[in-house]
Design an enzyme around this catalytic site. Structure first.
Site, PDB file in Angstrom:
ATOM      1  N   ASP A  19      68.484  37.306  46.539  1.00  0.00           N
ATOM      2  CA  ASP A  19      67.598  36.166  46.266  1.00  0.00           C
ATOM      3  C   ASP A  19      67.697  35.856  44.780  1.00  0.00           C
ATOM      4  O   ASP A  19      68.286  36.633  44.007  1.00  0.00           O
ATOM      5  CB  ASP A  19      66.145  36.534  46.622  1.00  0.00           C
ATOM      6  CG  ASP A  19      65.155  35.409  46.300  1.00  0.00           C
ATOM      7  OD1 ASP A  19      65.420  34.258  46.666  1.00  0.00           O
ATOM      8  OD2 ASP A  19      64.118  35.686  45.666  1.00  0.00           O
ATOM      9  N   SER A  20      67.077  34.739  44.372  1.00  0.00           N
ATOM     10  CA  SER A  20      67.048  34.405  42.954  1.00  0.00           C
ATOM     11  C   SER A  20      66.144  35.355  42.169  1.00  0.00           C
ATOM     12  O   SER A  20      66.220  35.398  40.950  1.00  0.00           O
ATOM     13  CB  SER A  20      66.543  32.972  42.784  1.00  0.00           C
ATOM     14  OG  SER A  20      65.255  32.861  43.356  1.00  0.00           O
ATOM     15  N   CYS A  82      67.138  33.766  50.527  1.00  0.00           N
ATOM     16  CA  CYS A  82      66.697  32.685  49.646  1.00  0.00           C
ATOM     17  C   CYS A  82      66.998  31.382  50.381  1.00  0.00           C
ATOM     18  O   CYS A  82      68.138  31.160  50.793  1.00  0.00           O
ATOM     19  CB  CYS A  82      67.480  32.764  48.331  1.00  0.00           C
ATOM     20  SG  CYS A  82      67.216  31.370  47.236  1.00  0.00           S
ATOM     21  N   GLU A 161      55.610  34.590  40.841  1.00  0.00           N
ATOM     22  CA  GLU A 161      56.260  35.542  39.933  1.00  0.00           C
ATOM     23  C   GLU A 161      55.273  36.063  38.882  1.00  0.00           C
ATOM     24  O   GLU A 161      55.435  37.163  38.365  1.00  0.00           O
ATOM     25  CB  GLU A 161      57.487  34.901  39.264  1.00  0.00           C
ATOM     26  CG  GLU A 161      58.534  34.449  40.281  1.00  0.00           C
ATOM     27  CD  GLU A 161      59.869  35.164  40.181  1.00  0.00           C
ATOM     28  OE1 GLU A 161      60.159  35.747  39.139  1.00  0.00           O
ATOM     29  OE2 GLU A 161      60.626  35.134  41.180  1.00  0.00           O
ATOM     30  N   CYS A 193      60.376  28.961  51.537  1.00  0.00           N
ATOM     31  CA  CYS A 193      60.838  29.616  50.313  1.00  0.00           C
ATOM     32  C   CYS A 193      60.380  31.060  50.445  1.00  0.00           C
ATOM     33  O   CYS A 193      59.220  31.310  50.816  1.00  0.00           O
ATOM     34  CB  CYS A 193      60.203  28.954  49.092  1.00  0.00           C
ATOM     35  SG  CYS A 193      60.503  29.858  47.551  1.00  0.00           S
ATOM     36  N   HIS A 195      59.498  33.178  48.467  1.00  0.00           N
ATOM     37  CA  HIS A 195      58.361  33.584  47.624  1.00  0.00           C
ATOM     38  C   HIS A 195      57.018  33.285  48.318  1.00  0.00           C
ATOM     39  O   HIS A 195      56.016  33.923  48.016  1.00  0.00           O
ATOM     40  CB  HIS A 195      58.374  32.818  46.299  1.00  0.00           C
ATOM     41  CG  HIS A 195      59.370  33.304  45.288  1.00  0.00           C
ATOM     42  ND1 HIS A 195      60.721  33.180  45.461  1.00  0.00           N
ATOM     43  CD2 HIS A 195      59.191  33.913  44.080  1.00  0.00           C
ATOM     44  CE1 HIS A 195      61.340  33.683  44.391  1.00  0.00           C
ATOM     45  NE2 HIS A 195      60.432  34.133  43.548  1.00  0.00           N
TER      46      HIS A 195
HETATM   47  N1  DGL Z   1      63.038  32.266  46.826  1.00  0.00           N
HETATM   48  C1  DGL Z   1      63.881  31.135  46.724  1.00  0.00           C
HETATM   49  C2  DGL Z   1      63.918  30.320  48.005  1.00  0.00           C
HETATM   50  O1  DGL Z   1      63.654  30.849  49.056  1.00  0.00           O
HETATM   51  C3  DGL Z   1      63.675  30.158  45.630  1.00  0.00           C
HETATM   52  C4  DGL Z   1      63.009  30.447  44.383  1.00  0.00           C
HETATM   53  C5  DGL Z   1      63.742  29.747  43.271  1.00  0.00           C
HETATM   54  O2  DGL Z   1      63.506  28.569  43.006  1.00  0.00           O
HETATM   55  O3  DGL Z   1      64.583  30.423  42.705  1.00  0.00           O
HETATM   56  O4  DGL Z   1      64.261  29.164  47.974  1.00  0.00           O
END
Ligand code: DGL
Length: 280
Positions: A19-20, A82, A161, A193, A195
């Site tokens: 993931d990022s 991600c 975050e 997402c 997150h």
């Molecule tokens: N967790 C990432 C997603 O599912 C994105 C977060 C980011 O913008 O890096 O898209």
């Protein structure tokens, strides 16, 4: 995938997940629950987060580097944990690499199309994922009688975050983002997402109990299990005591990542190591 490559993959090889940043840990948590014998190598691109505001070319380049890094650990399959990288890079990676690779978007799209009753599905995600219209593409392939409403929520990733999972600031921002989806009367909302499951309770409170929240992580882990079974790659043996079953790598801030990860995964994270991803 060639028979030759399949033959070289072993059941006890790890699964590569990336993931990022920390969002992919919500997927790791599900994989740990549903297939507890598997080893995992996780990479969080903490130096280059967020991906959601970057271009397709950039996110694809980053994803290729990460895949090359994961392959140095002889992973047997790769999970793109991600949504943004799944939206932008999955199709290219599927063509380029010789091991199975799955993203989180298709599994999430499938569940949403099954659970909606009124045919109105909302998707909240990064600007990139919403702009790619990838959820609409997959959902309408399954059921063309549904309407999808996308809403980019760019402030959610930094709030998550920063650890502001339950906070009046997050409440206020979520209320503003979600107002239009409430007005449209959606009955299903995809947390598009990785997150966002960490602020699920805030979203649930605002959307109300008539709206079903879909967390693609659960379905992704289920599909991963099916895929491993089908390819004869499911690890039936429990890893030996003392073996490093879960290993975490980041591109910056390993200590901060480790603290964060320990608050999400109730399993001692033994190590988090910083690597220079630009070398791959
Ligand atoms: N967790 C990432 C997603 O599912 C994105 C977060 C980011 O913008 O890096 O898209």
């Amino acid at each position: 995938m060639s028979q030759e490559i399949m033959g070289m993959l072993t059941k006890d090889a790890p699964i590569g997940v990336f993931d990022s940043g920390v969002g992919g840990l919500t997927v790791v948590r599900e994989i740990m629950r549903q297939i507890p014998n598997e080893k995992i190598i996780y990479f969080g691109d903490t130096a280059r987060v967020p991906y959601g505001s970057k271009s397709k070319d950039t996110v694809t380049r980053f994803s290729r580097q990460i895949v090359r890094f994961l392959q140095t650990h002889n992973v047997k399959t790769i999970v793109i944990a991600c949504n943004t990288a799944s939206a932008y890079a999955l199709e290219d990676l599927e063509k380029e690499i010789d091991i199975p690779v799955i993203g989180v978007v298709k599994p999430g799209a499938k569940v949403a199309s099954e659970v909606t009753r009124n045919g109105k599905i909302g998707v909240i995600a990064t600007e990139a994922t919403i702009g790619s219209k990838i959820y609409s593409k997959y959902i309408t392939e399954i059921n063309k009688d549904v309407t999808i409403f996308g809403k980019a929520c760019p402030l959610f990733v930094p709030l998550v975050e920063e650890g502001l999972w339950q906070d009046p600031v997050t409440d206020e921002i979520a209320r503003r983002y979600l107002a239009e989806l409430i007005d449209i009367d959606i009955d299903t909302l995809i947390l598009g997402c990785t997150h966002y499951p960490l602020i699920r309770s805030t979203v649930a409170k605002i959307m109300g109990e008539d709206v079903t929240l879909v967390n693609p992580a659960y379905e992704t882990a289920r599909e991963l299990k099916e895929l491993l079974k089908e390819k004869g790659l499911l690890n039936e043996k429990q890893p030996a005591l003392g073996e490093n079953q879960y290993r975490f790598f980041v591109s910056d801030g390993a200590e901060k990542f480790k603290r964060f990860a320990n608050s999400i995964i109730k399993y001692g994270i033994l190590s988090a190591k910083t690597i220079n991803i630009e070398e791959y």
